[in-house]
Design an enzyme around this catalytic site. Sequence first.
Site, PDB file in Angstrom:
ATOM      1  N   ARG A 157     -16.361  -2.979  58.064  1.00  0.00           N
ATOM      2  CA  ARG A 157     -16.618  -1.545  58.244  1.00  0.00           C
ATOM      3  C   ARG A 157     -18.102  -1.189  58.408  1.00  0.00           C
ATOM      4  NH1 ARG A 157     -15.464   2.228  55.472  1.00  0.00           N
ATOM      5  NH2 ARG A 157     -14.594   3.456  57.163  1.00  0.00           N
TER       6      ARG A 157
ATOM      7  N   CYS B  13     -24.292 -15.257  60.877  1.00  0.00           N
ATOM      8  CA  CYS B  13     -25.399 -15.295  61.830  1.00  0.00           C
ATOM      9  C   CYS B  13     -25.327 -14.127  62.801  1.00  0.00           C
ATOM     10  CB  CYS B  13     -25.384 -16.629  62.572  1.00  0.00           C
ATOM     11  SG  CYS B  13     -25.324 -18.003  61.428  1.00  0.00           S
ATOM     12  N   GLU B  14     -25.471 -12.938  62.282  1.00  0.00           N
ATOM     13  CA  GLU B  14     -25.460 -11.706  63.073  1.00  0.00           C
ATOM     14  C   GLU B  14     -26.322 -10.692  62.329  1.00  0.00           C
ATOM     15  OE1 GLU B  14     -23.428 -10.837  65.820  1.00  0.00           O
ATOM     16  OE2 GLU B  14     -22.098 -12.572  65.830  1.00  0.00           O
TER      17      GLU B  14
ATOM     18  N   GLY C 101      -5.090  10.172  58.684  1.00  0.00           N
ATOM     19  CA  GLY C 101      -6.434  10.617  58.993  1.00  0.00           C
ATOM     20  C   GLY C 101      -7.207  11.308  57.890  1.00  0.00           C
TER      21      GLY C 101
ATOM     22  N   GLY D  64      -3.015   6.207  55.501  1.00  0.00           N
ATOM     23  CA  GLY D  64      -3.394   4.824  55.224  1.00  0.00           C
ATOM     24  C   GLY D  64      -4.522   4.795  54.209  1.00  0.00           C
TER      25      GLY D  64
HETATM   26  N1  LLP Z   1      -1.412   6.651  62.305  1.00  0.00           N
HETATM   27  C1  LLP Z   1      -1.995   6.157  63.408  1.00  0.00           C
HETATM   28  C2  LLP Z   1      -1.304   6.282  64.691  1.00  0.00           C
HETATM   29  C3  LLP Z   1      -3.250   5.534  63.316  1.00  0.00           C
HETATM   30  O1  LLP Z   1      -3.826   5.061  64.406  1.00  0.00           O
HETATM   31  C4  LLP Z   1      -3.898   5.436  62.058  1.00  0.00           C
HETATM   32  C5  LLP Z   1      -5.191   4.778  61.926  1.00  0.00           C
HETATM   33  C6  LLP Z   1      -3.235   5.957  60.932  1.00  0.00           C
HETATM   34  C7  LLP Z   1      -2.008   6.564  61.089  1.00  0.00           C
HETATM   35  C8  LLP Z   1      -3.826   5.901  59.551  1.00  0.00           C
HETATM   36  O2  LLP Z   1      -4.998   6.649  59.477  1.00  0.00           O
HETATM   37  P1  LLP Z   1      -5.716   6.882  58.063  1.00  0.00           P
HETATM   38  O3  LLP Z   1      -4.829   7.761  57.239  1.00  0.00           O
HETATM   39  O4  LLP Z   1      -5.925   5.576  57.442  1.00  0.00           O
HETATM   40  O5  LLP Z   1      -6.985   7.550  58.420  1.00  0.00           O
HETATM   41  N2  LLP Z   1     -10.721   0.720  60.846  1.00  0.00           N
HETATM   42  C9  LLP Z   1     -11.198   2.089  60.755  1.00  0.00           C
HETATM   43  C10 LLP Z   1     -10.077   3.096  60.775  1.00  0.00           C
HETATM   44  C11 LLP Z   1      -9.161   2.938  61.957  1.00  0.00           C
HETATM   45  C12 LLP Z   1      -7.993   3.865  61.914  1.00  0.00           C
HETATM   46  C13 LLP Z   1      -6.971   3.454  62.908  1.00  0.00           C
HETATM   47  N3  LLP Z   1      -5.793   4.266  62.932  1.00  0.00           N
HETATM   48  C14 LLP Z   1     -12.049   2.217  59.503  1.00  0.00           C
HETATM   49  O6  LLP Z   1     -12.208   1.246  58.784  1.00  0.00           O
HETATM   50  O7  LLP Z   1     -12.585   3.283  59.236  1.00  0.00           O
END
Ligand code: LLP
Length: 420
Positions: free
Chosen positions: A313, A344-345, A239, A276
């Site tokens: 995104r 087409c959006e 996060g 992530g």
């Molecule tokens: N752990 C869990 C249980 C998660 O659901 C996520 C992300 C992470 C770890 C990793 O989170 P990070 O460190 O990347 O913030 N597609 C969206 C973000 C969706 C995140 C989903 N879960 C975007 O492009 O902003």
Amino acid sequence: MHHFTYRNDRLFAEEVDLTALADAVGTPFYVYCEATLRRHLRIFADAFADTDTLIAYSVKASSNISVLKVLASEGAGADVVSAGELHRALIAGVAPRKIVFSGVGKTRDELSFALDANIYQFNVESEPELIALDEIAQTKGLRAPIALRINPDVAAGAHENISTGKSEDKFGVPWSRARALYATARAMKGVEIKGVDVHIGSQIDDLAPFEAAFKKIAVLINDLRADGCTIERLDLGGGLGIPYGEGATPPHPQAYAQMIKQVTASLGVQLIFEPGRMIAGNAGALVARVIYIKDGASRRFIILDAGMNDLMRPALYDAYHELWPVVKDNNKASEDYDVVGPICESTDRFAKARTLPRQNTGDLIAIMSAGAYGASQTSQYNTRPLIPEILVSGGRYAIIRKRPTLDEMMDGEAIADWLR
Ligand code: LLP
């Protein structure tokens, strides 16, 4: 920090000239700097160097096997959310004892596959999932190592679509039911309680919601121990936000680590993290070519050969990405453009009223900070082939996902026998 830099006004990924790369592989494509992936993982790991920690890279952010291999070689584990991601992680050589399995809807087949793979931890998100896992593990004569993902009812995340820690979100076990569900788990023969799990959202640029959630979890751990549970691990999810260039300055991993060490100091647990975006986000860019410059009634459009199917995104979360000309010409006047794709959006738009040096047909634009949730969220909408992914390391590059041919795209399709 990342490894995209201008040399004599030409944009390079590490030592690779992106203009030459575009000519070699065709546009659009994703390009990742191996040096940045390694650097970000090390920064995170260094921040927790003096603590018993498992860094389980969140595979969903960027799931290419080569990316996973780079991170695995730095010691990272993997946070997976499907059998597919688990399969990738295993292929990339991530040790099963470094894999955690998250997600609200793991199927029985997925639970079974992960049990057979002997992963480190199941982050269980509901009572029915707990019951299913217990049953399946008992059939196999195994005990599944578990943490329950607790929903701490704390709001966080840059956009409501990526916040997961509020009580109305589908994620985790409700705070009010946590102790009762641990008691249920304790009585089960097919599961073994190892820890507690929490993840409150993504692109969080402030320590306060993390701290609020983690403090609540620390209290819970003490309560659970009083109830007789053995809690050895604490999975704090991912996060942590990254700078996308729109002014936000997310906390440095050092500050994040310092806060966490304070909150968890007395708990005596192994810490697990699932970063992530922080690892992959600024390691990647999407390089696209200008197809046309179009004058609308009130706006000037840059129409790129990349679309929302290649990078979702902006369309999904109104996300801001910097746009860098791949060749800089400081003599060019600036103009305001809406930068759009060919889909087409109306939501197929990367930027609105963005000031850029004047662009022409054939120019290349790099959409920056696209390494996380870019390629991993692509689709073939409008029957557009998935775009290649390129990994750069120093002066070398490799195509780590190739662009399928049109026939390959349709490989899995069949004409119904009554239509032949
Ligand atoms: N752990 C869990 C249980 C998660 O659901 C996520 C992300 C992470 C770890 C990793 O989170 P990070 O460190 O990347 O913030 N597609 C969206 C973000 C969706 C995140 C989903 N879960 C975007 O492009 O902003």
